[in-house]
Motif scaffolding. Structure first.
Motif, PDB file in Angstrom:
ATOM      1  N   VAL A 135       0.827  -1.205   0.000  1.00 24.72           N
ATOM      2  CA  VAL A 135       0.000   0.000   0.000  1.00 24.72           C
ATOM      3  C   VAL A 135       0.866   1.262   0.000  1.00 24.72           C
ATOM      4  O   VAL A 135       0.622   2.200  -0.764  1.00 24.72           O
ATOM      5  CB  VAL A 135      -0.955  -0.002   1.224  1.00 24.72           C
ATOM      6  N   THR A 136       1.899   1.274   0.860  1.00 26.58           N
ATOM      7  CA  THR A 136       2.725   2.486   0.961  1.00 26.58           C
ATOM      8  C   THR A 136       3.618   2.695  -0.261  1.00 26.58           C
ATOM      9  O   THR A 136       4.002   3.825  -0.546  1.00 26.58           O
ATOM     10  CB  THR A 136       3.601   2.454   2.230  1.00 26.58           C
ATOM     11  N   GLU A 137       3.921   1.624  -0.970  1.00 29.54           N
ATOM     12  CA  GLU A 137       4.725   1.790  -2.190  1.00 29.54           C
ATOM     13  C   GLU A 137       4.027   2.742  -3.164  1.00 29.54           C
ATOM     14  O   GLU A 137       4.661   3.585  -3.807  1.00 29.54           O
ATOM     15  CB  GLU A 137       4.949   0.442  -2.869  1.00 29.54           C
ATOM     16  N   LYS A 138       2.716   2.623  -3.247  1.00 31.52           N
ATOM     17  CA  LYS A 138       1.935   3.515  -4.108  1.00 31.52           C
ATOM     18  C   LYS A 138       1.667   4.852  -3.410  1.00 31.52           C
ATOM     19  O   LYS A 138       1.830   5.917  -4.001  1.00 31.52           O
ATOM     20  CB  LYS A 138       0.605   2.851  -4.485  1.00 31.52           C
ATOM     21  N   LEU A 139       1.256   4.763  -2.147  1.00 36.20           N
ATOM     22  CA  LEU A 139       0.874   5.969  -1.401  1.00 36.20           C
ATOM     23  C   LEU A 139       2.017   6.967  -1.300  1.00 36.20           C
ATOM     24  O   LEU A 139       1.838   8.170  -1.537  1.00 36.20           O
ATOM     25  CB  LEU A 139       0.414   5.565   0.006  1.00 36.20           C
ATOM     26  N   PHE A 140       3.221   6.478  -0.973  1.00 35.62           N
ATOM     27  CA  PHE A 140       4.356   7.365  -0.719  1.00 35.62           C
ATOM     28  C   PHE A 140       4.985   7.943  -1.988  1.00 35.62           C
ATOM     29  O   PHE A 140       5.873   8.789  -1.894  1.00 35.62           O
ATOM     30  CB  PHE A 140       5.426   6.651   0.108  1.00 35.62           C
ATOM     31  N   LYS A 141       4.534   7.496  -3.137  1.00 36.45           N
ATOM     32  CA  LYS A 141       5.043   8.103  -4.377  1.00 36.45           C
ATOM     33  C   LYS A 141       4.600   9.562  -4.475  1.00 36.45           C
ATOM     34  O   LYS A 141       5.263  10.381  -5.105  1.00 36.45           O
ATOM     35  CB  LYS A 141       4.543   7.316  -5.593  1.00 36.45           C
ATOM     36  N   VAL A 142       3.488   9.867  -3.836  1.00 39.58           N
ATOM     37  CA  VAL A 142       2.969  11.245  -3.840  1.00 39.58           C
ATOM     38  C   VAL A 142       2.838  11.795  -2.419  1.00 39.58           C
ATOM     39  O   VAL A 142       3.302  12.892  -2.116  1.00 39.58           O
ATOM     40  CB  VAL A 142       1.596  11.326  -4.546  1.00 39.58           C
ATOM     41  N   TYR A 143       2.237  11.007  -1.533  1.00 44.56           N
ATOM     42  CA  TYR A 143       1.869  11.501  -0.201  1.00 44.56           C
ATOM     43  C   TYR A 143       2.859  10.995   0.856  1.00 44.56           C
ATOM     44  O   TYR A 143       2.506  10.198   1.734  1.00 44.56           O
ATOM     45  CB  TYR A 143       0.441  11.079   0.121  1.00 44.56           C
ATOM     46  N   ASN A 144       4.095  11.467   0.759  1.00 43.47           N
ATOM     47  CA  ASN A 144       5.149  10.976   1.653  1.00 43.47           C
ATOM     48  C   ASN A 144       5.659  12.030   2.638  1.00 43.47           C
ATOM     49  O   ASN A 144       6.645  11.812   3.324  1.00 43.47           O
ATOM     50  CB  ASN A 144       6.323  10.427   0.836  1.00 43.47           C
ATOM     51  N   THR A 145       4.982  13.163   2.702  1.00 44.05           N
ATOM     52  CA  THR A 145       5.329  14.212   3.670  1.00 44.05           C
ATOM     53  C   THR A 145       4.041  14.697   4.325  1.00 44.05           C
ATOM     54  O   THR A 145       2.945  14.539   3.765  1.00 44.05           O
ATOM     55  CB  THR A 145       6.012  15.419   2.981  1.00 44.05           C
ATOM     56  N   PRO A 146       4.149  15.309   5.505  1.00 44.29           N
ATOM     57  CA  PRO A 146       2.945  15.846   6.153  1.00 44.29           C
ATOM     58  C   PRO A 146       2.216  16.853   5.258  1.00 44.29           C
ATOM     59  O   PRO A 146       0.981  16.878   5.223  1.00 44.29           O
ATOM     60  CB  PRO A 146       3.503  16.516   7.418  1.00 44.29           C
ATOM     61  N   GLU A 147       2.994  17.667   4.560  1.00 43.47           N
ATOM     62  CA  GLU A 147       2.387  18.680   3.685  1.00 43.47           C
ATOM     63  C   GLU A 147       1.542  18.042   2.590  1.00 43.47           C
ATOM     64  O   GLU A 147       0.429  18.486   2.292  1.00 43.47           O
ATOM     65  CB  GLU A 147       3.484  19.553   3.057  1.00 43.47           C
ATOM     66  N   LYS A 148       2.065  16.987   1.988  1.00 44.32           N
ATOM     67  CA  LYS A 148       1.345  16.295   0.906  1.00 44.32           C
ATOM     68  C   LYS A 148       0.140  15.538   1.460  1.00 44.32           C
ATOM     69  O   LYS A 148      -0.954  15.569   0.889  1.00 44.32           O
ATOM     70  CB  LYS A 148       2.285  15.324   0.180  1.00 44.32           C
ATOM     71  N   ILE A 155      -4.581  11.435   9.323  1.00 46.06           N
ATOM     72  CA  ILE A 155      -4.835  12.831   8.953  1.00 46.06           C
ATOM     73  C   ILE A 155      -4.744  13.731  10.191  1.00 46.06           C
ATOM     74  O   ILE A 155      -4.126  14.811  10.150  1.00 46.06           O
ATOM     75  CB  ILE A 155      -6.226  12.981   8.287  1.00 46.06           C
ATOM     76  N   ALA A 156      -5.313  13.283  11.308  1.00 43.65           N
ATOM     77  CA  ALA A 156      -5.270  14.083  12.538  1.00 43.65           C
ATOM     78  C   ALA A 156      -3.842  14.227  13.054  1.00 43.65           C
ATOM     79  O   ALA A 156      -3.413  15.320  13.455  1.00 43.65           O
ATOM     80  CB  ALA A 156      -6.161  13.442  13.603  1.00 43.65           C
ATOM     81  N   ALA A 157      -3.074  13.124  13.034  1.00 40.47           N
ATOM     82  CA  ALA A 157      -1.678  13.174  13.481  1.00 40.47           C
ATOM     83  C   ALA A 157      -0.857  14.076  12.573  1.00 40.47           C
ATOM     84  O   ALA A 157      -0.009  14.851  13.035  1.00 40.47           O
ATOM     85  CB  ALA A 157      -1.079  11.770  13.513  1.00 40.47           C
ATOM     86  N   THR A 158      -1.119  13.988  11.291  1.00 44.34           N
ATOM     87  CA  THR A 158      -0.411  14.813  10.307  1.00 44.34           C
ATOM     88  C   THR A 158      -0.645  16.295  10.566  1.00 44.34           C
ATOM     89  O   THR A 158       0.292  17.101  10.525  1.00 44.34           O
ATOM     90  CB  THR A 158      -0.864  14.447   8.879  1.00 44.34           C
ATOM     91  N   ARG A 159      -1.872  16.656  10.842  1.00 49.25           N
ATOM     92  CA  ARG A 159      -2.195  18.064  11.096  1.00 49.25           C
ATOM     93  C   ARG A 159      -1.502  18.572  12.353  1.00 49.25           C
ATOM     94  O   ARG A 159      -1.035  19.712  12.404  1.00 49.25           O
ATOM     95  CB  ARG A 159      -3.717  18.234  11.196  1.00 49.25           C
ATOM     96  N   GLU A 160      -1.425  17.713  13.371  1.00 49.31           N
ATOM     97  CA  GLU A 160      -0.724  18.117  14.598  1.00 49.31           C
ATOM     98  C   GLU A 160       0.779  18.261  14.361  1.00 49.31           C
ATOM     99  O   GLU A 160       1.424  19.143  14.922  1.00 49.31           O
ATOM    100  CB  GLU A 160      -0.994  17.112  15.725  1.00 49.31           C
ATOM    101  N   ILE A 161       1.326  17.387  13.549  1.00 48.93           N
ATOM    102  CA  ILE A 161       2.751  17.483  13.207  1.00 48.93           C
ATOM    103  C   ILE A 161       3.024  18.816  12.511  1.00 48.93           C
ATOM    104  O   ILE A 161       4.029  19.481  12.762  1.00 48.93           O
ATOM    105  CB  ILE A 161       3.180  16.299  12.312  1.00 48.93           C
TER     106      ILE A 161
END
Length: 211
Positions: A50-63, A90-96
């Motif tokens: 799953v992360t192989e695909k996900l992290f190609k784009v969404y691999n930082t908190p900003e993304k 999503i909630a953890a990302t926003r706090e980061i």
């Protein structure tokens, strides 16, 4: 458990699983945090797919923050419990982003304060991303530790405290990986391969079931 017995177990594990590392694929503390949240009740193999695909784009908190919970949920669906995991990520990302300047905190207390981050996830990140000695108690570590008698407990927290007491601090992170791999390869949940296990002479479970 007697110290001599503990040392014998650690010695065998260190030889059999030398070089054992985290099975989750990651390139940053943030990727590891997300992958570990996804790994709850899911295999590392599935998470990596799953992360192989996900992290190609969404691999930082900003993304990641560009996604809604529903959008992320669709992308991680095969990991199971995707609604809850998506909400927490999503909630953890926003706090980061808002509280930690976009960086995964290196402090244990700050990590467990993040939504969806318990002691296990925080310990995985501290150990594997930041090199801080830690013992993360997942289902494998919980099962193997109790069966061996290396650390007894009815909860992961109790087992974690027992392992921290019985294992030298400099070995915490390595021992964590050794025990996980032993649980995966030999000390399975339903059919442990006791007859193949080099730890059998030291194992409380084996001695009770082979009287």
């Amino acid at each position: 458990m007697h110290k001599k017995k503990i040392n014998a177990i650690l010695d065998i594990l260190s030889k059999e699983y030398a070089g054992a590392k985290c099975a989750l694929n990651f390139r940053s503390p943030y990727e590891l945090l997300v992958a570990t949240i996804l790994s709850a009740q899911c295999t590392d193999e599935r998470v990596n797919m799953v992360t192989e695909k996900l992290f190609k784009v969404y691999n930082t908190p900003e993304k990641m923050a560009e996604l809604t919970e529903e959008q992320l949920g669709e992308k991680i669906k095969s990991c199971g419990f995707y609604n809850n995991k998506s909400k927490n990520i999503i909630a953890a990302t926003r706090e980061i982003l808002t509280k930690h300047g976009g960086e995964v905190p290196r402090n244990f207390d700050d990590l467990v304060a993040l939504p969806g981050v318990g002691r296990k996830t925080a310990n995985v990140v501290m150990s594997n991303a930041f090199g801080v000695p830690a013992i993360a108690v997942d289902t494998h570590v919980f099962r193997v530790s109790n069966r061996l008698g290396l650390a007894k407990g009815k909860t992961p927290d109790e087992v974690e405290q027992g392992l921290m007491k019985n294992i030298p601090r400099e070995m915490w992170s390595d021992a964590h990986h050794y025990i996980i791999w032993h649980g995966r390869k030999v000390c399975n949940a339903r059919k442990p391969k006791c007859e193949e296990c080099s730890l059998a002479p030291y194992c409380e479970f084996y001695s009770k079931t082979n009287k």
